[in-house]
Enzyme design. Structure first.
Site, PDB file in Angstrom:
ATOM      1  N   ASP A 115       0.851  -1.192   0.000  1.00 43.50           N
ATOM      2  CA  ASP A 115       0.000   0.000   0.000  1.00 43.50           C
ATOM      3  C   ASP A 115       0.890   1.247   0.000  1.00 43.50           C
ATOM      4  O   ASP A 115       1.895   1.318   0.707  1.00 43.50           O
ATOM      5  CB  ASP A 115      -0.906  -0.011   1.233  1.00 43.50           C
ATOM      6  CG  ASP A 115      -2.075   0.954   1.095  1.00 43.50           C
ATOM      7  OD1 ASP A 115      -3.221   0.500   0.964  1.00 43.50           O
ATOM      8  OD2 ASP A 115      -1.828   2.193   1.119  1.00 43.50           O
ATOM      9  N   ILE A 116       0.517   2.238  -0.798  1.00 44.57           N
ATOM     10  CA  ILE A 116       1.321   3.462  -0.932  1.00 44.57           C
ATOM     11  C   ILE A 116       1.282   4.304   0.344  1.00 44.57           C
ATOM     12  O   ILE A 116       2.193   5.096   0.598  1.00 44.57           O
ATOM     13  CB  ILE A 116       0.835   4.277  -2.155  1.00 44.57           C
ATOM     14  CG1 ILE A 116       1.930   5.185  -2.694  1.00 44.57           C
ATOM     15  CG2 ILE A 116      -0.433   5.055  -1.847  1.00 44.57           C
ATOM     16  CD1 ILE A 116       1.607   5.782  -4.059  1.00 44.57           C
ATOM     17  N   ASN A 169     -13.013  -3.478   2.201  1.00 45.18           N
ATOM     18  CA  ASN A 169     -13.932  -2.365   2.432  1.00 45.18           C
ATOM     19  C   ASN A 169     -14.895  -2.301   1.254  1.00 45.18           C
ATOM     20  O   ASN A 169     -14.483  -2.501   0.114  1.00 45.18           O
ATOM     21  CB  ASN A 169     -13.154  -1.053   2.526  1.00 45.18           C
ATOM     22  CG  ASN A 169     -12.206  -1.036   3.718  1.00 45.18           C
ATOM     23  OD1 ASN A 169     -12.503  -1.629   4.752  1.00 45.18           O
ATOM     24  ND2 ASN A 169     -11.072  -0.384   3.578  1.00 45.18           N
ATOM     25  N   VAL A 188     -10.915   2.878  -3.637  1.00 41.76           N
ATOM     26  CA  VAL A 188     -10.517   2.397  -4.966  1.00 41.76           C
ATOM     27  C   VAL A 188     -11.502   1.293  -5.352  1.00 41.76           C
ATOM     28  O   VAL A 188     -11.643   0.295  -4.622  1.00 41.76           O
ATOM     29  CB  VAL A 188      -9.067   1.872  -4.995  1.00 41.76           C
ATOM     30  CG1 VAL A 188      -8.726   1.326  -6.384  1.00 41.76           C
ATOM     31  CG2 VAL A 188      -8.082   2.967  -4.597  1.00 41.76           C
ATOM     32  N   HIS A 237     -10.048  -5.269  -3.302  1.00 41.53           N
ATOM     33  CA  HIS A 237      -8.717  -5.530  -2.762  1.00 41.53           C
ATOM     34  C   HIS A 237      -8.845  -6.003  -1.338  1.00 41.53           C
ATOM     35  O   HIS A 237      -9.650  -5.481  -0.567  1.00 41.53           O
ATOM     36  CB  HIS A 237      -7.831  -4.277  -2.835  1.00 41.53           C
ATOM     37  CG  HIS A 237      -8.507  -3.011  -2.412  1.00 41.53           C
ATOM     38  ND1 HIS A 237      -9.378  -2.325  -3.225  1.00 41.53           N
ATOM     39  CD2 HIS A 237      -8.460  -2.330  -1.249  1.00 41.53           C
ATOM     40  CE1 HIS A 237      -9.830  -1.265  -2.581  1.00 41.53           C
ATOM     41  NE2 HIS A 237      -9.291  -1.246  -1.369  1.00 41.53           N
ATOM     42  N   HIS A 285      -7.056  -6.094   2.106  1.00 37.62           N
ATOM     43  CA  HIS A 285      -5.963  -5.493   2.889  1.00 37.62           C
ATOM     44  C   HIS A 285      -5.366  -6.570   3.792  1.00 37.62           C
ATOM     45  O   HIS A 285      -6.112  -7.268   4.492  1.00 37.62           O
ATOM     46  CB  HIS A 285      -6.494  -4.374   3.789  1.00 37.62           C
ATOM     47  CG  HIS A 285      -6.980  -3.145   3.083  1.00 37.62           C
ATOM     48  ND1 HIS A 285      -6.201  -2.026   2.906  1.00 37.62           N
ATOM     49  CD2 HIS A 285      -8.177  -2.859   2.515  1.00 37.62           C
ATOM     50  CE1 HIS A 285      -6.894  -1.087   2.276  1.00 37.62           C
ATOM     51  NE2 HIS A 285      -8.108  -1.565   2.024  1.00 37.62           N
TER      52      HIS A 285
HETATM   53  P1  5GP Z   1      -9.682   1.308   0.276  1.00 34.47           P
HETATM   54  O1  5GP Z   1      -9.786   2.606   1.020  1.00 34.47           O
HETATM   55  O2  5GP Z   1     -10.367   1.384  -1.070  1.00 34.47           O
HETATM   56  O3  5GP Z   1     -10.105   0.103   1.064  1.00 34.47           O
HETATM   57  O4  5GP Z   1      -8.136   1.064   0.028  1.00 34.47           O
HETATM   58  C1  5GP Z   1      -7.449   1.658  -1.033  1.00 34.47           C
HETATM   59  C2  5GP Z   1      -5.988   1.609  -0.673  1.00 34.47           C
HETATM   60  O5  5GP Z   1      -5.232   1.850  -1.841  1.00 34.47           O
HETATM   61  C3  5GP Z   1      -5.584   2.671   0.354  1.00 34.47           C
HETATM   62  O6  5GP Z   1      -5.047   2.023   1.502  1.00 34.47           O
HETATM   63  C4  5GP Z   1      -4.559   3.515  -0.381  1.00 34.47           C
HETATM   64  O7  5GP Z   1      -3.492   3.923   0.435  1.00 34.47           O
HETATM   65  C5  5GP Z   1      -4.090   2.586  -1.509  1.00 34.47           C
HETATM   66  N1  5GP Z   1      -3.658   3.266  -2.705  1.00 34.47           N
HETATM   67  C6  5GP Z   1      -4.279   4.295  -3.329  1.00 34.47           C
HETATM   68  N2  5GP Z   1      -3.603   4.663  -4.420  1.00 34.47           N
HETATM   69  C7  5GP Z   1      -2.531   3.829  -4.510  1.00 34.47           C
HETATM   70  C8  5GP Z   1      -1.447   3.718  -5.451  1.00 34.47           C
HETATM   71  O8  5GP Z   1      -1.339   4.443  -6.443  1.00 34.47           O
HETATM   72  N3  5GP Z   1      -0.528   2.749  -5.212  1.00 34.47           N
HETATM   73  C9  5GP Z   1      -0.611   1.918  -4.134  1.00 34.47           C
HETATM   74  N4  5GP Z   1       0.351   1.012  -3.982  1.00 34.47           N
HETATM   75  N5  5GP Z   1      -1.619   2.002  -3.232  1.00 34.47           N
HETATM   76  C10 5GP Z   1      -2.562   2.938  -3.426  1.00 34.47           C
END
Ligand code: 5GP
Ligand code: ZN
Length: 121
Positions: free
Chosen positions: A37-38, A94, A103, A107, A109
């Site tokens: 995760d970034i 999520n 996103v 995915h 986590h």
């Molecule tokens: P969500 O909030 O949808 O459950 O998780 C999305 C995750 O994607 C977040 O933890 C966010 O930090 C990660 N994320 C968003 N953009 C990028 C990216 O460009 N690269 C990577 N490696 N992770 C990302």
């Protein structure tokens, strides 16, 4: 073809899959990709995604159950590889706004390396 039909334009994670956006890949096979995760919320924070575009858990079809099993299986394998299996770790999906999804490509986590509270905030 098979992959392009299942690839979504303007999806960030589809771009990570096709490597037009770089990521730190932890594991990859024909079906799944795992990358760091970034913006990590823990010392270990890996995202495990299917290589086909599925927006949310609400969009799952019966035909996806094997693939989803592979995501979960991969989480367990990576937990061992990353040395968080014994202490323990958190896995979660999520879904939509209230679930904290940002996103829209599903995915899993995988979080570890610290303690997590329950229930989540
Ligand atoms: P969500 O909030 O949808 O459950 O998780 C999305 C995750 O994607 C977040 O933890 C966010 O930090 C990660 N994320 C968003 N953009 C990028 C990216 O460009 N690269 C990577 N490696 N992770 C990302
Ligand atoms: Zn996608």
């Amino acid at each position: 073809n098979y992959w392009s039909d299942r690839h979504m334009e303007n999806c960030l994670f589809c771009k990570i899959i096709d490597k037009s956006i770089p990521s730190n890949i932890v594991y990859e096979n024909d079906n799944v990709l795992a990358f760091n995760d970034i913006n990590p919320e823990a010392p270990v924070h890996v995202l495990i995604i299917p290589k086909i575009h599925i927006s949310t858990l609400n969009d799952l079809k019966k035909e996806h159950v094997g693939l989803l099993g592979e995501l979960v299986f991969t989480a367990g394998i990576l937990a061992k590889k990353l040395g968080i299996d014994k202490d323990g770790y958190r896995t979660n999906f999520n879904c939509n706004d209230a679930g904290g999804q940002t996103v829209y490509h599903i995915h899993l986590h995988l979080l570890g390396g610290r303690c997590f509270s329950w229930p989540p905030g």
